[in-house]
Design a protein around this motif. Structure first.
Motif, mmCIF file in Angstrom:
data_model
loop_
_atom_site.group_PDB
_atom_site.id
_atom_site.type_symbol
_atom_site.label_atom_id
_atom_site.label_comp_id
_atom_site.label_asym_id
_atom_site.label_seq_id
_atom_site.Cartn_x
_atom_site.Cartn_y
_atom_site.Cartn_z
ATOM 1 N N VAL A 65 -17.788 17.497 59.701
ATOM 2 C CA VAL A 65 -17.478 17.671 58.278
ATOM 3 C C VAL A 65 -15.971 17.538 58.099
ATOM 4 N N VAL A 66 -15.558 17.266 56.880
ATOM 5 C CA VAL A 66 -14.140 17.209 56.548
ATOM 6 C C VAL A 66 -13.774 18.507 55.842
ATOM 7 N N ASP A 67 -12.790 19.249 56.395
ATOM 8 C CA ASP A 67 -12.421 20.522 55.779
ATOM 9 C C ASP A 67 -11.429 20.318 54.644
ATOM 10 N N ASP A 68 -11.001 21.413 54.030
ATOM 11 C CA ASP A 68 -10.113 21.348 52.864
ATOM 12 C C ASP A 68 -8.761 20.728 53.187
ATOM 13 N N ALA A 69 -8.367 20.800 54.462
ATOM 14 C CA ALA A 69 -7.083 20.225 54.876
ATOM 15 C C ALA A 69 -7.215 18.755 55.259
ATOM 16 N N GLY A 70 -8.426 18.181 55.120
ATOM 17 C CA GLY A 70 -8.644 16.788 55.468
ATOM 18 C C GLY A 70 -8.890 16.555 56.942
ATOM 19 N N ARG A 71 -9.060 17.642 57.714
ATOM 20 C CA ARG A 71 -9.312 17.508 59.144
ATOM 21 C C ARG A 71 -10.809 17.387 59.397
ATOM 22 N N ILE A 72 -11.180 16.552 60.358
ATOM 23 C CA ILE A 72 -12.584 16.416 60.733
ATOM 24 C C ILE A 72 -12.882 17.444 61.813
ATOM 25 N N ARG A 73 -13.916 18.256 61.552
ATOM 26 C CA ARG A 73 -14.289 19.288 62.517
ATOM 27 C C ARG A 73 -15.799 19.278 62.680
ATOM 28 N N PHE A 74 -16.271 19.836 63.794
ATOM 29 C CA PHE A 74 -17.705 19.841 64.056
ATOM 30 C C PHE A 74 -18.051 21.131 64.785
ATOM 31 N N GLY A 75 -19.352 21.416 64.885
ATOM 32 C CA GLY A 75 -19.854 22.690 65.363
ATOM 33 C C GLY A 75 -20.731 23.297 64.281
ATOM 34 N N ASN A 76 -21.420 24.409 64.594
ATOM 35 C CA ASN A 76 -22.346 24.967 63.603
ATOM 36 C C ASN A 76 -21.664 25.822 62.541
ATOM 37 N N GLY A 77 -20.352 26.067 62.684
ATOM 38 C CA GLY A 77 -19.596 26.763 61.642
ATOM 39 C C GLY A 77 -19.742 28.273 61.641
ATOM 40 N N ALA A 78 -20.390 28.849 62.682
ATOM 41 C CA ALA A 78 -20.556 30.304 62.723
ATOM 42 C C ALA A 78 -19.234 31.024 62.938
ATOM 43 N N VAL B 98 -23.263 27.341 72.866
ATOM 44 C CA VAL B 98 -23.368 26.606 71.609
ATOM 45 C C VAL B 98 -21.985 26.439 70.983
ATOM 46 N N LEU B 99 -21.683 25.213 70.548
ATOM 47 C CA LEU B 99 -20.391 24.933 69.928
ATOM 48 C C LEU B 99 -20.364 25.494 68.515
ATOM 49 N N LEU B 100 -19.338 26.286 68.217
ATOM 50 C CA LEU B 100 -19.189 26.897 66.900
ATOM 51 C C LEU B 100 -18.206 26.132 66.026
ATOM 52 N N ASP B 101 -17.121 25.649 66.619
ATOM 53 C CA ASP B 101 -16.105 24.939 65.845
ATOM 54 C C ASP B 101 -15.254 24.118 66.806
ATOM 55 N N ALA B 102 -14.836 22.947 66.363
ATOM 56 C CA ALA B 102 -13.918 22.109 67.136
ATOM 57 C C ALA B 102 -13.127 21.268 66.163
ATOM 58 N N VAL B 103 -11.824 21.161 66.408
ATOM 59 C CA VAL B 103 -10.973 20.439 65.462
ATOM 60 C C VAL B 103 -9.701 19.968 66.153
ATOM 61 N N ASP B 104 -9.271 18.752 65.788
ATOM 62 C CA ASP B 104 -7.937 18.271 66.169
ATOM 63 C C ASP B 104 -6.951 18.839 65.159
ATOM 64 N N HIS B 105 -6.041 19.681 65.615
ATOM 65 C CA HIS B 105 -5.149 20.362 64.679
ATOM 66 C C HIS B 105 -3.951 19.529 64.261
#
Length: 392
Positions: free
Chosen positions: A247-260, A359-366
């Motif tokens: 998904v694309v977050d509010d900062a325009g970064r692409i992140r993935f994981g279940n978001g928990a 389980v992956l919860l969140d991953a993002v290139d900062h």
């Protein structure tokens, strides 16, 4: 220039993968042929039009067909079917060291490459000082190219490619090996070429570079042209093709994981807050968002070179448990006594995962960041070995 810079019309390209090859005449006669092989399709019925005067990025996984497309544009390969129309003189910067004779000096290779691209000796004499100044390899210009580091190869190759004044410049990952300062100068020169009406076509796994430099981009997938669009659109499609939950977050970064759970931010810096520098203490600071207090989480961090090559990776698993007191948010720090990573451009990537299930919860290139060289550093590569020279 009128019309598109490049036009692919139903282009296909296949390669033979030899399982048993008979090179000698005797072997061919005995075995009734040249051997056994299978065919792999590198490009399949590709239609692509690249307008003149823009910077265009080709994105996709390894083996998607991007580099094959560049080689067709540069006329290094010919299509098995379809046509590739190229409008203008092409200068290609492909595999590292391609086009350089290893036994010739840098100076001799400048003249050799320039003459192949149609420049006279007089023209090369006039442009040589500009090429040497841009490459910044000093006295090494008169050393054999086989003694060059990867960074020196890249410097000289790019300097020659942009100073022959091409109508179309094609670049395949060649910018990833230079240091940060050189990469900034390359980006500036690409911008100047675009302003001068030149066309630049880039293949890169550095998605930040594609987003920053390119006007348009295309996504290749297993030999097919999957999509065209703005760099942001194509990068998002590519990330989703790799990670279905991206998904694309509010900062325009692409992140993935279940978001928990979420990582809010991460930075890399010296204790003083200044940018990281080779050989000096460095801190990676990670800000965590809220998470379920009953969940045992672990944190991971890695540093990748901007072409995607992994430099180092570590996690908290088995080292330090994340206490429930951080469930409402908190900060972790990973302290590095002496940063072994050499100067260059890198990406800081962090992720959260469930320590019990994995389980992956969140991953993002900062963020992309540069590492400054140590004073008078002459080391090359990605990491410093940290050894000491002694005479025995």
């Amino acid at each position: 220039m009128t019309g598109p810079a490049v036009a692919f019309d139903q282009v296909s390209k296949r390669f033979r993968i030899w399982h048993e090859k008979h090179d000698s005449l005797k072997a061919r006669l005995v075995n009734r042929g040249g051997g056994r092989y299978s065919e792999r399709s590198a490009l399949e019925s590709v239609n692509l039009t690249i307008p003149a005067g823009i910077t265009y990025g080709l994105v996709g996984a390894n083996g998607a067909g991007k580099s094959t497309a560049l080689k067709l544009i540069a006329e290094i390969l010919v299509p098995d079917s379809g046509t590739v129309a190229v409008n203008g003189k092409v200068s290609a910067l492909l595999e590292l060291g391609a086009g350089f004779h290893p036994d010739l000096t840098g100076r001799e290779n400048v003249y050799l490459n320039g003459s192949i691209l149609g420049l006279s000796q007089k023209t090369l004499d006039l442009r040589f000082d500009d090429i040497a100044q841009f490459a910044e390899i000093g006295d090494a210009m008169d050393f054999q190219v086989k003694t060059y580091s990867s960074g020196m190869h890249a410097r000289l190759g790019f300097a020659v490619a942009v100073h022959v004044e091409p109508d179309i410049l094609v670049i395949d990952e060649a910018l990833s090996v230079g240091d940060a300062a050189f990469q900034r100068r390359c980006a500036q020169r690409i911008t100047e070429l675009r302003r001068g009406g030149r066309t630049v076509i880039i293949v890169s796994h550095d998605l930040g570079l594609v987003r920053t430099l390119c006007d348009r981009a295309a996504l290749f997938d297993r030999g097919h042209l999957a999509a065209e669009g703005s760099p942001g659109e194509i990068i998002a499609l590519y990330e989703r093709s790799v990670h279905s939950d991206a998904v694309v977050d509010d900062a325009g970064r692409i992140r993935f994981g279940n978001g928990a759970a979420r990582i809010l931010d991460a930075t890399i810096h010296r204790p003083s807050g200044e940018p990281p520098r080779n050989g000096e203490p460095t801190i990676i600071t990670i800000d965590l968002g809220e998470f379920d207090q009953g969940r045992q989480i672990a944190v991971g961090v890695n540093i990748r070179r901007n072409d995607g090559v992994m430099i180092s990776q570590t996690t908290t698993r088995g080292v330090i448990p994340i206490p429930p007191t951080l469930a409402n948010g908190g900060t972790l720090a990973y302290e590095i006594p002496s940063l072994a990573v050499l100067s260059g451009s890198y990406v800081l990537h962090t992720w959260l995962f469930d320590d019990d299930s994995g389980v992956l919860l969140d991953a993002v290139d900062h963020r992309s960041f540069d590492i400054e060289p140590a004073d008078a550093s002459v080391d090359g590569g990605a990491v410093a070995l940290g050894g000491t020279w002694r005479l025995h």
